[in-house]
Write a protein that holds these residues in place. Structure first.
Motif, PDB file in Angstrom:
ATOM      1  N   ILE A 126     -17.679  16.227  85.023  1.00 51.08           N
ATOM      2  CA  ILE A 126     -16.461  15.460  84.754  1.00 51.08           C
ATOM      3  C   ILE A 126     -15.504  15.641  85.927  1.00 51.08           C
ATOM      4  CG2 ILE A 126     -16.686  15.686  82.257  1.00 51.08           C
ATOM      5  CD1 ILE A 126     -13.878  17.482  83.147  1.00 51.08           C
ATOM      6  N   ASN A 127     -14.676  14.644  86.162  1.00 51.42           N
ATOM      7  CA  ASN A 127     -13.655  14.767  87.194  1.00 51.42           C
ATOM      8  C   ASN A 127     -12.312  14.206  86.708  1.00 51.42           C
ATOM      9  OD1 ASN A 127     -14.253  12.048  87.272  1.00 51.42           O
ATOM     10  ND2 ASN A 127     -15.050  12.059  89.359  1.00 51.42           N
ATOM     11  N   ASN A 157     -10.056  14.657  75.960  1.00 52.97           N
ATOM     12  CA  ASN A 157     -11.037  13.647  76.358  1.00 52.97           C
ATOM     13  C   ASN A 157     -11.475  13.956  77.789  1.00 52.97           C
ATOM     14  OD1 ASN A 157     -10.808  11.973  73.992  1.00 52.97           O
ATOM     15  ND2 ASN A 157      -8.818  11.364  74.779  1.00 52.97           N
ATOM     16  N   PHE A 158     -12.773  14.150  77.982  1.00 55.87           N
ATOM     17  CA  PHE A 158     -13.334  14.381  79.307  1.00 55.87           C
ATOM     18  C   PHE A 158     -14.054  13.103  79.744  1.00 55.87           C
ATOM     19  CE2 PHE A 158     -13.246  18.640  77.424  1.00 55.87           C
ATOM     20  CZ  PHE A 158     -12.612  19.352  78.418  1.00 55.87           C
ATOM     21  N   SER A 159     -13.906  12.751  81.025  1.00 55.40           N
ATOM     22  CA  SER A 159     -14.560  11.555  81.530  1.00 55.40           C
ATOM     23  C   SER A 159     -14.936  11.731  82.992  1.00 55.40           C
ATOM     24  CB  SER A 159     -13.673  10.326  81.338  1.00 55.40           C
ATOM     25  OG  SER A 159     -12.426  10.526  81.955  1.00 55.40           O
ATOM     26  N   GLN A 160     -15.682  10.773  83.481  1.00 60.12           N
ATOM     27  CA  GLN A 160     -16.098  10.773  84.876  1.00 60.12           C
ATOM     28  C   GLN A 160     -15.700   9.441  85.488  1.00 60.12           C
ATOM     29  OE1 GLN A 160     -20.352  10.720  85.583  1.00 60.12           O
ATOM     30  NE2 GLN A 160     -20.100  11.895  87.448  1.00 60.12           N
ATOM     31  N   SER A 161     -14.990   9.512  86.601  1.00 59.32           N
ATOM     32  CA  SER A 161     -14.649   8.303  87.353  1.00 59.32           C
ATOM     33  C   SER A 161     -15.722   8.085  88.414  1.00 59.32           C
ATOM     34  CB  SER A 161     -13.276   8.446  88.006  1.00 59.32           C
ATOM     35  OG  SER A 161     -12.288   8.502  87.017  1.00 59.32           O
ATOM     36  N   VAL A 206     -17.260  11.087  78.662  1.00 60.91           N
ATOM     37  CA  VAL A 206     -18.307  12.104  78.622  1.00 60.91           C
ATOM     38  C   VAL A 206     -18.265  12.871  77.308  1.00 60.91           C
ATOM     39  CG1 VAL A 206     -19.190  14.216  79.711  1.00 60.91           C
ATOM     40  CG2 VAL A 206     -18.372  12.320  81.137  1.00 60.91           C
ATOM     41  N   ALA A 207     -17.066  13.323  76.903  1.00 61.49           N
ATOM     42  CA  ALA A 207     -16.935  14.072  75.644  1.00 61.49           C
ATOM     43  C   ALA A 207     -15.511  13.959  75.134  1.00 61.49           C
ATOM     44  CB  ALA A 207     -17.291  15.532  75.843  1.00 61.49           C
ATOM     45  N   ASN A 208     -15.377  13.886  73.823  1.00 64.78           N
ATOM     46  CA  ASN A 208     -14.077  13.881  73.157  1.00 64.78           C
ATOM     47  C   ASN A 208     -14.080  15.048  72.178  1.00 64.78           C
ATOM     48  OD1 ASN A 208     -13.306  11.372  74.369  1.00 64.78           O
ATOM     49  ND2 ASN A 208     -14.686  10.381  72.947  1.00 64.78           N
ATOM     50  N   LEU A 209     -13.183  16.008  72.388  1.00 59.98           N
ATOM     51  CA  LEU A 209     -13.152  17.211  71.566  1.00 59.98           C
ATOM     52  C   LEU A 209     -11.854  17.296  70.787  1.00 59.98           C
ATOM     53  CD1 LEU A 209     -14.380  19.764  74.258  1.00 59.98           C
ATOM     54  CD2 LEU A 209     -15.778  18.454  72.658  1.00 59.98           C
ATOM     55  N   VAL A 210     -11.954  17.608  69.501  1.00 54.36           N
ATOM     56  CA  VAL A 210     -10.790  17.884  68.670  1.00 54.36           C
ATOM     57  C   VAL A 210     -10.939  19.328  68.228  1.00 54.36           C
ATOM     58  CG1 VAL A 210      -9.534  17.306  66.570  1.00 54.36           C
ATOM     59  CG2 VAL A 210     -10.654  15.497  67.877  1.00 54.36           C
ATOM     60  N   MET A 211      -9.874  20.118  68.419  1.00 57.41           N
ATOM     61  CA  MET A 211      -9.933  21.530  68.058  1.00 57.41           C
ATOM     62  C   MET A 211      -8.627  21.979  67.439  1.00 57.41           C
ATOM     63  SD  MET A 211      -9.753  23.087  71.928  1.00 57.41           S
ATOM     64  CE  MET A 211     -10.841  21.842  72.565  1.00 57.41           C
TER      65      MET A 211
END
Length: 77
Positions: free
Chosen positions: A5-6, A22-26, A50-55
């Motif tokens: 991810i970046n 929210n993690f993503s890649q450009s 890439v991933a969406n995390l709820v904590m």
């Protein structure tokens, strides 16, 4: 599974009990005419989730502490 991810963004709910990350890649989108061109061209970028995390807030605090600890330690241990 590991993913590169970046880019990321963070939000917290109104009563501060849950955190969303929210993690993503450009990724640059290189059309054929850009790849074959000698002139500088602005390249469009696509953002891929890439991933969406709820904590919970407690887990977010633990994550924060662990990131701070590992980034302080030059050996990464």
């Amino acid at each position: 599974m590991q993913s590169y991810i970046n880019k990321f963004n963070i939000a917290i709910n109104g009563n501060r009990s849950e955190v969303l990350i929210n993690f993503s890649q450009s990724v640059p989108q290189i059309p054929n005419q850009v790849a074959n061109s000698a002139e500088p061209t602005e390249v469009p970028v696509e953002t891929i989730p890439v991933a969406n995390l709820v904590m919970t807030e407690e887990v977010a605090q633990n994550l924060l502490q662990m990131l701070q600890d590992i980034l302080k330690d030059p050996s990464g241990e």
